[in-house]
Enzyme design. Sequence first.
Site, PDB file in Angstrom:
ATOM      1  N   ASP A 273       0.861  -1.175   0.000  1.00 41.22           N
ATOM      2  CA  ASP A 273       0.000   0.000   0.000  1.00 41.22           C
ATOM      3  C   ASP A 273       0.911   1.243   0.000  1.00 41.22           C
ATOM      4  OD1 ASP A 273      -2.157   1.677   0.018  1.00 41.22           O
ATOM      5  OD2 ASP A 273      -3.210   0.672   1.637  1.00 41.22           O
ATOM      6  N   GLU A 460     -10.253   6.977   3.855  1.00 39.31           N
ATOM      7  CA  GLU A 460      -9.333   6.407   4.837  1.00 39.31           C
ATOM      8  C   GLU A 460      -8.790   7.468   5.783  1.00 39.31           C
ATOM      9  OE1 GLU A 460      -5.823   4.954   2.845  1.00 39.31           O
ATOM     10  OE2 GLU A 460      -6.247   6.182   1.106  1.00 39.31           O
TER      11      GLU A 460
HETATM   12  C1  BGC Z   1      -5.225   2.956   0.275  1.00 41.63           C
HETATM   13  C2  BGC Z   1      -5.474   1.940  -0.815  1.00 41.63           C
HETATM   14  C3  BGC Z   1      -5.309   2.572  -2.168  1.00 41.63           C
HETATM   15  C4  BGC Z   1      -3.930   3.188  -2.248  1.00 41.63           C
HETATM   16  C5  BGC Z   1      -3.600   3.803  -3.575  1.00 41.63           C
HETATM   17  C6  BGC Z   1      -3.938   3.727   0.057  1.00 41.63           C
HETATM   18  O1  BGC Z   1      -3.769   4.770   0.964  1.00 41.63           O
HETATM   19  O2  BGC Z   1      -5.190   2.311   1.523  1.00 41.63           O
HETATM   20  O3  BGC Z   1      -6.740   1.378  -0.672  1.00 41.63           O
HETATM   21  O4  BGC Z   1      -5.522   1.632  -3.172  1.00 41.63           O
HETATM   22  O5  BGC Z   1      -3.820   4.192  -1.252  1.00 41.63           O
HETATM   23  O6  BGC Z   1      -4.158   5.031  -3.739  1.00 41.63           O
END
Ligand code: BGC
Length: 580
Positions: A273, A460
């Site tokens: 990630d 997030e």
């Molecule tokens: C998230 C992922 C995402 C990635 C790419 C991360 O911060 O947890 O779900 O795919 O970023 O943008």
Amino acid sequence: MVRDKKADSIIASKIDALLPLMTLEEKIGQMTQVRHFDDITEEEVATRFIGSIIHTEGSDPGKTALDWQLKFKKFQEIALSTRLGIPLLFGVDAVHGQNTFDGATIFPHNIGLGASGNAELVKKAASITALEARATGFNWVFSPCVAIPYNEKWGRVYEAFSESTELTTKLTRASVEGHQGSFSDPRKVMATTKHFIGDGATDYGQEGGETSLSRKEVNEYLLPPYKAAIELGVGSVMTSFNTLNGISMHAHKDLITDTLKKEMKFDGIVVSDWKGYSKYGENATVNGGIDMVMAVDGDLEMFQKGLLEAVKKGEVSIDRINDAVRRILRQKYRLGLFENPFPDPELIQEIGSDEHRAVARQAVRESLVLLKNEKNILPLEKILPKIVVVGEHADSAGLQSGGWTIDWQGADRNYQGATTILEGIKKLARGEVIYDQHATNVQEDADVAIIFIGEKPYAEFFGDVGHEVSDFELFLTESHKHYIDAYANKGVKTVVVLLSGRPLVTTKEIDQSDAFVAAWLPGSEGDGVAEVLFGDHDFKGKLPHSWPKSIDDYKSKYGPNFWDDSIEPLFPFGFGLQYN
Ligand code: BGC
């Protein structure tokens, strides 16, 4: 999908021929993923032997879909012009439609698809997402999120289908099939099951926190969707920010290498990630089994240099590097990128087409869960003389779509091609429709008030509620409570529609209203909501999460797997009323 053994063995020979030609720098380059802006210049795609480019919400590659295609075509031409001519993978956070492109078809977030329980529909939605992602230049999506949320305080509950392992597994299957099809089909993309593992089960629902589950619980509750996805040939798996019993999931050799790759026979790419290398263990991540690293936001140099030195010092073995590169090349061959590396301009006309939107509208209709319908106030008669609509969520495509829509954390504005719910209501109602946005102009003589309440968009980190059980974010805001009070206290019949990424503690508000609908985050086709309220279609949705009665239900882990007898939800998992 059953893998074509013959095709795979031809691919294996091609990799056997290519791998020995590669320098260590070229191999590490293949293991590198960067953003198309800020992280690199176009030339560096060649000089740093980049393996993949990522786009997420943020700086756009251009205005029109053609601009996007041309931008990525340029990068691809540069990659192909290098000594070995290995094509790039282009990955995107298309998690409910190609949500990074203004004008794409946006589906309900996964929690709504979970409520629909309709695998065929999920497959169609994934297939449309794949096509619109291809049309904007991508061959890889970071979806589906197959988390099983055990704490509604987590800000990503809506990215997951359900608290039920069984339902999540069924819809994961459908999603992977829809995204990938035969894998080599140029209208499809490589899918990613994420975030491996325990993302939704952290203490207090904290993004990237500590997940304390026994190995038995992990096997029983969390692994089945991954197993199903691997059976269908899912192309990649993304590791999670959390720790599992104290060990970083980015460096969890036991689960990534021994379980996922060896035991479960996953032969695709394990991708880290965001900034996985610098933040979660540097070379331990590659040793743990990560094949490709999101070396974004200033990590490029330290990742490539750090790994190079580690291999030279023997801290990371060349076998591990070869295994990682083999997996990356395998997927590039399987996707047909060596023969067909460029986006197809013909696909652009299909972005946001009527046909795609019709499927999204069906998904909206089927995602709605009717929790209460006293005296059969719903469905509403179209001929009612005066309908009042309340709440800013009624007339904002951004608010009805949640996070990961146009902007990373979502937006409260409208976007191209979307229909708000109010627009949908106005299309169907034959009498007067008044919009009293903030319940400041109460229409006491209205035949019904349709009141929209809910959460503001978040994604997030920003959507996490926090540690305290008394945290107020799981309740409605005072202003939204006022919307209901204002009309219910005046004796106007109320239909309350909640737009949220998770169940909220709404016991009192459900009690106060005549009808109550959990609408989740429907996406671009707001008229789907109106079509069900007016009875053109019946309710089909069933709760994908048990609905809490009180804030006490959120103590520790949430859901039937963890509750003792002291907790009885207001509505159980699977609840949902219908007209007929
Ligand atoms: C998230 C992922 C995402 C990635 C790419 C991360 O911060 O947890 O779900 O795919 O970023 O943008």
